[in-house]
Design a protein around this motif. Structure first.
Motif, PDB file in Angstrom:
ATOM      1  N   ALA A 539       0.818  -1.210   0.000  1.00  0.00           N
ATOM      2  CA  ALA A 539       0.000   0.000   0.000  1.00  0.00           C
ATOM      3  C   ALA A 539       0.855   1.265   0.000  1.00  0.00           C
ATOM      4  O   ALA A 539       0.401   2.333  -0.438  1.00  0.00           O
ATOM      5  CB  ALA A 539      -0.940  -0.001   1.198  1.00  0.00           C
ATOM      6  N   GLN A 540       2.094   1.163   0.474  1.00  0.00           N
ATOM      7  CA  GLN A 540       2.966   2.334   0.534  1.00  0.00           C
ATOM      8  C   GLN A 540       3.803   2.519  -0.741  1.00  0.00           C
ATOM      9  O   GLN A 540       4.579   3.455  -0.840  1.00  0.00           O
ATOM     10  CB  GLN A 540       3.924   2.202   1.729  1.00  0.00           C
ATOM     11  CG  GLN A 540       3.263   1.847   3.043  1.00  0.00           C
ATOM     12  CD  GLN A 540       2.232   2.866   3.471  1.00  0.00           C
ATOM     13  OE1 GLN A 540       2.422   4.052   3.262  1.00  0.00           O
ATOM     14  NE2 GLN A 540       1.137   2.403   4.060  1.00  0.00           N
ATOM     15  N   THR A 541       3.643   1.625  -1.698  1.00  0.00           N
ATOM     16  CA  THR A 541       4.460   1.638  -2.910  1.00  0.00           C
ATOM     17  C   THR A 541       3.838   2.546  -3.970  1.00  0.00           C
ATOM     18  O   THR A 541       2.614   2.575  -4.130  1.00  0.00           O
ATOM     19  CB  THR A 541       4.591   0.212  -3.465  1.00  0.00           C
ATOM     20  OG1 THR A 541       5.208  -0.617  -2.477  1.00  0.00           O
ATOM     21  CG2 THR A 541       5.437   0.184  -4.724  1.00  0.00           C
ATOM     22  N   TRP A 542       4.680   3.276  -4.681  1.00  0.00           N
ATOM     23  CA  TRP A 542       4.194   4.096  -5.780  1.00  0.00           C
ATOM     24  C   TRP A 542       5.287   4.266  -6.832  1.00  0.00           C
ATOM     25  O   TRP A 542       6.462   4.042  -6.560  1.00  0.00           O
ATOM     26  CB  TRP A 542       3.692   5.461  -5.315  1.00  0.00           C
ATOM     27  CG  TRP A 542       4.667   6.279  -4.526  1.00  0.00           C
ATOM     28  CD1 TRP A 542       4.793   6.326  -3.173  1.00  0.00           C
ATOM     29  CD2 TRP A 542       5.669   7.177  -5.033  1.00  0.00           C
ATOM     30  NE1 TRP A 542       5.801   7.183  -2.802  1.00  0.00           N
ATOM     31  CE2 TRP A 542       6.348   7.724  -3.915  1.00  0.00           C
ATOM     32  CE3 TRP A 542       6.051   7.571  -6.309  1.00  0.00           C
ATOM     33  CZ2 TRP A 542       7.387   8.640  -4.043  1.00  0.00           C
ATOM     34  CZ3 TRP A 542       7.095   8.491  -6.454  1.00  0.00           C
ATOM     35  CH2 TRP A 542       7.738   9.010  -5.326  1.00  0.00           C
ATOM     36  N   GLU A 543       4.853   4.660  -8.019  1.00  0.00           N
ATOM     37  CA  GLU A 543       5.787   4.925  -9.117  1.00  0.00           C
ATOM     38  C   GLU A 543       5.231   6.032  -9.981  1.00  0.00           C
ATOM     39  O   GLU A 543       4.021   6.085 -10.245  1.00  0.00           O
ATOM     40  CB  GLU A 543       6.003   3.668  -9.961  1.00  0.00           C
ATOM     41  CG  GLU A 543       6.989   3.867 -11.108  1.00  0.00           C
ATOM     42  CD  GLU A 543       7.161   2.612 -11.949  1.00  0.00           C
ATOM     43  OE1 GLU A 543       8.048   1.801 -11.619  1.00  0.00           O
ATOM     44  OE2 GLU A 543       6.399   2.454 -12.926  1.00  0.00           O
ATOM     45  N   VAL A 544       6.111   6.929 -10.392  1.00  0.00           N
ATOM     46  CA  VAL A 544       5.725   8.007 -11.305  1.00  0.00           C
ATOM     47  C   VAL A 544       6.651   7.968 -12.516  1.00  0.00           C
ATOM     48  O   VAL A 544       7.873   7.974 -12.371  1.00  0.00           O
ATOM     49  CB  VAL A 544       5.816   9.387 -10.629  1.00  0.00           C
ATOM     50  CG1 VAL A 544       5.527  10.490 -11.639  1.00  0.00           C
ATOM     51  CG2 VAL A 544       4.837   9.485  -9.460  1.00  0.00           C
ATOM     52  N   GLN A 545       6.030   7.898 -13.686  1.00  0.00           N
ATOM     53  CA  GLN A 545       6.788   7.994 -14.934  1.00  0.00           C
ATOM     54  C   GLN A 545       6.461   9.327 -15.578  1.00  0.00           C
ATOM     55  O   GLN A 545       5.300   9.721 -15.686  1.00  0.00           O
ATOM     56  CB  GLN A 545       6.455   6.853 -15.885  1.00  0.00           C
ATOM     57  CG  GLN A 545       7.295   6.878 -17.161  1.00  0.00           C
ATOM     58  CD  GLN A 545       7.066   5.663 -18.042  1.00  0.00           C
ATOM     59  OE1 GLN A 545       6.034   5.007 -17.940  1.00  0.00           O
ATOM     60  NE2 GLN A 545       8.013   5.367 -18.900  1.00  0.00           N
TER      61      GLN A 545
END
Length: 880
Positions: A539-545
């Motif tokens: 739930a704490q994981t994210w990614e921005v491209q």
């Protein structure tokens, strides 16, 4: 060297010769002179730092060199420069490039230093300074420069073999001694460069390695608070409290009911002695290959690798006032003369805790850049570049709490020292049987960054006009992840799992009383209790491209104006940005796409009024993209009954600013300058946390429909009813204005031996609204004495106090940092033409770091107060 490039260099030198007298000097003075000539020839507002010799940068840390530039202030981590603030704007507003392409770099830090860097700010401490030979600070943009930095752009360059044809070798070795750690740390660097086949092929490589042991020792409070503002209830009983002094807190009320004024006095939340230890290893490598297959073409391959490994050990022992005021009885207090805070006090019913933390982190950075420069004709030049860079930063944190839950008496007294109190306890604080042992936090954080860049630039030169056009594409990706260890077995007693703080000289030389205390034994816990299995926290994981496509057109010209020479560049840049933000809702993926475009015109004028005077004007529009973590759409919190949601905002627009720079420079003597610059930035929008009413994004509908907490019978339908979103938004902007003054001069006009003296000094004043990290005044000065065979210089850097958080916490209006004054020294002696002995001192006066909170907005309440000591470096350098 290819003929076209030799002619270009000769033309540049010829042009310079009509305006400048080139002075051949070496060492620090030579470095200043090269930087001065670069500044003078530039059309836009620009500063430069140039290596004194191959592989010899003026300072041991890139950030430390940058802080000597007008308008630049730095933040430190463990006594070493980490990030920069430029003209009052924080680190995320400055774009950083390496060998022509924007680069990512993340390191970890303490909690007060921001932890692991997952934002746009660049961490300069990941690189050894020996790897670079020049740094440019672009304060006014041109259309040809890539966008992204409202404050400015820092361009770093590593050395290349064609810079100095022929065989060159430089090697240095230093031993660094810190008077707090008492340890000697090695620092080594080697650079080798050579050209072959009539200087048509060149090879360069360099290696730099250093170890660094730091101990940051001091006292902290983790902010101050009052029972009324803390939310932990009022003091248990104040009827028998002995009060010395008079509270001046106005009307003290809790939920509208008048209460004892003692409940409105500011008290330390977690008064504690602090220890931060850091064992650091840094290794860097650069390589450069250059080939000129013809007179008109040069191909270059540059690579840079750097690793930074940190093992941090942090200990503190605190009494817990936070959230437990209703269990505490003040026995006796002394009110500060300001009437608003407790100067000294004795309290009953306190509980204590010892926190032990081990933070093991590593950063692995690499970059590859392939570039080419081709003269298609006498008038047309083509530059192309392909580059890729990546940074992996991981930090594993092992935090253990040893808590004494038996209420006891505790006293503190700040009467003799406003930063470090005298304390006393009613029990043997070093008896492990008083404490239990529990998992404070067993977490790991990973920040992964990757940038791919492609550029194509065309330059057409006519008699008085040069036209430049080009395009640039970037594909940036940032990923953030967390892991944790589950199932740590809490212990009723810390016996067998504790030890005395493993430094018997803790507190020696500190400005105030510090006593050793017991701490968790990491080895005993890991061998006897810890199951080191990492489990993802999805739930704490994210990614921005982030994909950008930009085109620009720029015209450079030079013509006569009433007997003066006017140099100019004018153009525009158009850039389109597309972001894809991905996060998680429990185990489900949510991905949202956004795009925006920006038109960025820029004009820079440099009027050579006389041979010695330059008047500059820069007018431009610039942008900085929003913080990457604020774009995270994952891990939202919904209230279907009230119609609210808290989440990131992937639809944020960038910061944009309209800029004006007006400067005057007088090169009144050889190597000398007096200059003044006025700057103004109209920042149209700032990103802030706020509430905004809008429909819930359709990307969340599948999760909402399957959420057992969502009952269509009683919930507000997110498809038709706007929800109140608590998230980052594009808020109201602000103006920023200020001025810079520079004075630089060697005193060569003095009789011997005083003709070796010289000075470099600058002052910057900045005014603005509520911008974090902004010091209104900053000062830099260097006094040097240099002859052919020896030299010494002393540098002083001073900045005003600055606010780091305008929203505060625990009832405080703001958090801030006391402006430091840093003094450094550097000296050398040339034993021969090839061998030089060096001596350097970092933080000569052992400046303390002091953080504070402002309480009601008018107080100065110590938050952290610590020092890292003075660092001495003795070494030798060989070059040929």
């Amino acid at each position: 060297m290819p003929q076209a490039f030799a002619q270009e260099a000769q033309q540049d030198q010829s042009a310079e010769g009509t305006e400048l007298e080139v002075i051949e000097v070496s060492g620090f003075r030579g470095s200043l002179n090269k930087a001065l000539n670069t500044k003078r020839q530039s059309v836009n507002a620009k500063e430069s730092i140039v290596a004194e010799d191959i592989g010899k940068f003026p300072d041991l840390n890139i950030a430390e060199s940058l802080q000597r530039v007008p308008g630049v202030a730095i933040s430190r981590e463990g006594g070493e420069g980490r990030q920069i603030t430029l003209r009052g704007l924080g680190p995320s507003f400055t774009r950083t490039t390496l060998n022509g392409m924007e680069v990512p770099a993340s390191t970890d830090g303490t909690d007060s230093g921001g932890g692991v860097n997952g934002g746009r700010a660049f961490d300069f401490n990941v690189f050894a300074s020996e790897l670079f030979n020049r740094v440019d600070i672009q304060k006014a943009p041109t259309a040809a420069m890539e966008e992204g930095g409202i404050a400015g752009t820092v361009d770093m360059y590593s050395a290349k073999p064609f810079d100095n044809p022929g065989m060159h070798v430089a090697a240095s070795a230093q031993g660094g001694y810190n008077d707090v750690t008492g340890k000697v740390d090695p620092r080594l660097a080697v650079m080798v460069s050579n050209t072959f086949a009539d200087d048509t092929f060149g090879v360069l490589f360099s290696v730099a390695k250093s170890d660094r042991n730091v101990r940051q020792e001091g006292y902290g409070t983790v902010r101050w608070t009052t029972p009324v503002k803390d939310g932990g209830g009022l003091f248990a009983d104040t009827s028998n409290t002995t009060v010395t002094g008079t509270p001046d807190v106005g009307s003290c009320e809790d939920d509208g009911v008048a209460v004892d004024p003692i409940n409105c006095l500011w008290t330390p939340r977690l008064p504690r002695p602090d220890f931060f230890g850091n064992e650091q290893e840094r290794l860097g490598f650069t390589g450069s290959l250059q080939w000129a297959p013809s007179d008109n073409l040069v191909l270059t391959l540059d690579t840079l690798h750097s690793t930074l490994d940190n093992k941090r050990t942090m200990y503190n022992f605190f009494e817990m006032f936070r959230s437990t005021f209703d269990e505490i009885t003040p026995v006796a207090i002394t009110v500060h003369p300001n009437g608003k805070q407790v100067l000294a006090g004795t309290y009953d019913g306190i509980k204590s805790r010892i926190e032990s933390r081990q933070q093991i982190s590593s950063t692995d950075f690499s970059q590859y850049v392939f570039s080419g420069e081709y003269f298609a004709s006498d008038n047309l030049k083509i530059n192309a570049m392909l580059g890729t860079a990546k940074s992996d930063a991981r930090s594993e944190q092992y935090r253990y709490n040893m808590t004494n839950n038996t209420p006891h008496t505790f006293s503190f007294d700040f009467s003799n020292n406003p930063n470090v109190p005298e304390v006393s306890h009613s029990y043997d604080t070093n008896d492990a049987s008083f404490y239990d042992l529990s998992d404070g936090r067993l977490r790991a954080t990973d920040v992964y960054r990757k940038n791919n860049t492609g550029k194509l630039d065309l330059t057409y030169s006519a008699d008085m006009v040069t036209i430049r056009a080009g395009l640039a594409v970037n594909d940036r990706k940032v990923g953030y992840g967390e892991e944790q260890i589950n199932g740590f077995p809490d212990q009723d007693s810390a016996v067998g799992y504790s030890e005395m703080l493993p430094y018997d000289d803790f507190g020696t030389g500190f400005d105030g009383p510090l006593e050793r205390f017991i701490v968790a034994d990491f080895d005993a816990i890991e061998s006897g209790l810890l199951d080191k299995t990492w489990v993802p926290r999805t739930a704490q994981t994210w990614e921005v491209q982030e994909k950008t496509r930009a085109v620009y057109l720029q015209m450079d010209s030079e013509f006569d104006l009433a007997g003066m020479t006017l140099r100019s560049n004018f153009g525009f840049r158009y850039v389109d940005t597309e972001t894809t933000s991905t996060g998680y809702i429990q185990q489900d993926t949510v991905s949202i796409t956004n795009d925006y475009d920006n038109f960025l015109p820029a004009m820079n004028l440099a009027l050579d009024m006389t041979d010695d005077m330059v008047l500059r004007l820069g007018i431009s529009r610039s942008m900085t993209r929003p913080s990457l973590s604020s774009l995270n759409p994952g891990n939202p919190s919904f209230s279907y009954i009230n119609g609210t949601v808290s989440a990131g905002n992937p639809f944020l627009d960038p910061f944009t600013a309209n800029n004006v720079d007006l400067g005057f420079e007088w090169y009144f003597d050889n190597e000398a300058l007096v200059a003044a610059t006025i700057f103004y930035k109209d920042i149209e929008t700032f990103i802030e946390s706020a509430s905004e009413e809008r429909l819930v994004d359709p990307a969340y509908y599948p999760f909402i429909d399957s959420d057992p907490q969502y009952d269509p019978q009683i919930a507000l339908d997110p498809r038709t009813v706007p929800y109140i979103h608590n998230s980052p938004v594009n808020g109201e902007g602000t103006d920023l204005n200020g001025f810079e003054i520079i004075y630089q001069q060697p005193f060569s006009f003095l009789p011997e031996p005083f003709n070796g003296f010289g000075v470099v000094a600058n002052y910057t004043k900045v005014s603005s609204g509520e911008i974090t990290g902004l010091s209104k005044n900053s000062y830099n000065g260097t006094l040097y004495y240099e002859q052919d065979d020896y030299g010494i210089r002393v540098s002083v850097n001073k900045r005003d106090d600055y606010i780091t958080d305008y929203t505060g916490s625990n009832g405080n209006k703001e958090h801030g940092t006391t402006g430091p004054t840093h003094v450094d020294l550097s000296a050398f002696y040339n034993v021969s033409d090839e061998l030089t002995v060096t001596f350097e001192v970092i933080n000569l006066t052992d400046e303390y770091e002091r953080l504070y909170t402002t309480g009601d907005g008018n107080l100065d309440l110590m938050r952290e107060y610590n020092h890292t000591g003075t660092q001495y470096f003795l070494g030798a350098r060989y070059s040929m």
